[in-house]
Design a protein around this motif. Structure first.
Motif, mmCIF file in Angstrom:
data_model
loop_
_atom_site.group_PDB
_atom_site.id
_atom_site.type_symbol
_atom_site.label_atom_id
_atom_site.label_comp_id
_atom_site.label_asym_id
_atom_site.label_seq_id
_atom_site.Cartn_x
_atom_site.Cartn_y
_atom_site.Cartn_z
ATOM 1 N N LEU A 46 54.444 22.290 56.206
ATOM 2 C CA LEU A 46 54.916 22.818 54.930
ATOM 3 C C LEU A 46 55.163 24.311 55.059
ATOM 4 O O LEU A 46 54.383 25.020 55.700
ATOM 5 N N VAL A 48 55.531 27.183 52.284
ATOM 6 C CA VAL A 48 55.259 27.275 50.859
ATOM 7 C C VAL A 48 55.374 28.719 50.381
ATOM 8 O O VAL A 48 54.897 29.636 51.044
ATOM 9 N N PHE A 53 51.951 28.200 46.054
ATOM 10 C CA PHE A 53 50.624 28.001 46.634
ATOM 11 C C PHE A 53 49.519 28.305 45.621
ATOM 12 O O PHE A 53 48.557 27.554 45.498
ATOM 13 N N ALA A 68 48.562 18.610 49.069
ATOM 14 C CA ALA A 68 50.002 18.381 49.193
ATOM 15 C C ALA A 68 50.334 16.928 48.891
ATOM 16 O O ALA A 68 49.637 16.011 49.339
ATOM 17 N N GLU A 77 50.055 24.117 56.973
ATOM 18 C CA GLU A 77 50.778 24.758 55.888
ATOM 19 C C GLU A 77 50.955 26.233 56.217
ATOM 20 O O GLU A 77 50.024 26.883 56.692
ATOM 21 N N VAL A 92 45.660 26.536 56.468
ATOM 22 C CA VAL A 92 46.745 27.353 55.931
ATOM 23 C C VAL A 92 46.872 28.634 56.740
ATOM 24 O O VAL A 92 45.890 29.325 56.995
#
Length: 180
Positions: A46, A48, A53, A68, A77, A92
């Motif tokens: 992803l 984002v 977020f 998600a 991510e 992330v």
């Protein structure tokens, strides 16, 4: 090489979030959809936007909140932001510029999709010539105000080619290729 895809649910009048970024309207339209299920299997990473977020979640207050695709997908991510949080977020990676974010997400996705989430980041990818496809899940509701699918002050002409059109009881799904 990964394909970049902007996937988004939109009201019939062209809004992807209500006023103030409200996403609560989306909850009643998140039922089973074979197109979404097939898409989830093809997403490798992803990319984002920071507002997306940290923004509203249609699954707020449920076990799906913060996940998600409501928990239907897990993987790397990449969040585009100038202000990464002081505390790391598991899974992330925060990146400071679009080029780095796209490169990292594509490397992580392999031969799958880099799924783009957020109107601003999708527009930035489109402007930079790195957006390959768009899939819009159109739901039968009129919001009247909010965040538009695509907003370009002064206008622009982006040519698209229809790749697929499907229907469910709740959505009309339109997949398009960005022509360059």
């Amino acid at each position: 090489m990964a394909t970049t895809l902007y996937s988004v649910t939109m009201s019939l009048d062209g809004f992807i979030a209500g006023p103030g970024g409200d996403m609560s309207w989306l909850a009643e339209y998140s039922g089973p959809d074979p197109t979404v299920d097939a898409l989830i299997d093809r997403v490798g990473a992803l990319l984002v936007g920071n507002r997306t977020f940290g923004g509203d979640d249609p699954h707020r207050g449920t076990e799906k909140e913060g996940k998600a695709f409501g928990g239907g997908w897990e993987g790397p991510e990449f969040v585009l932001t100038r202000r990464a949080p002081a505390t790391p977020v598991p899974g992330v990676t925060f990146v400071g510029d679009l080029d780095s974010g796209v490169a990292l997400a594509k490397a992580a996705a392999g031969d799958k999709y880099v799924n783009i989430l957020g109107a601003s980041i999708a527009r930035q990818c489109l402007d930079a010539g790195v957006l390959d496809e768009i899939i819009v899940f159109i739901v039968p509701v009129l919001l009247g105000d909010g965040v538009r699918l695509f907003d370009h002050p002064g206008g622009t002409n982006v040519r698209l080619e229809r790749l697929d059109l499907t229907h469910t009881s709740q959505t009309t799904n339109l997949r398009l290729r960005v022509l360059r």
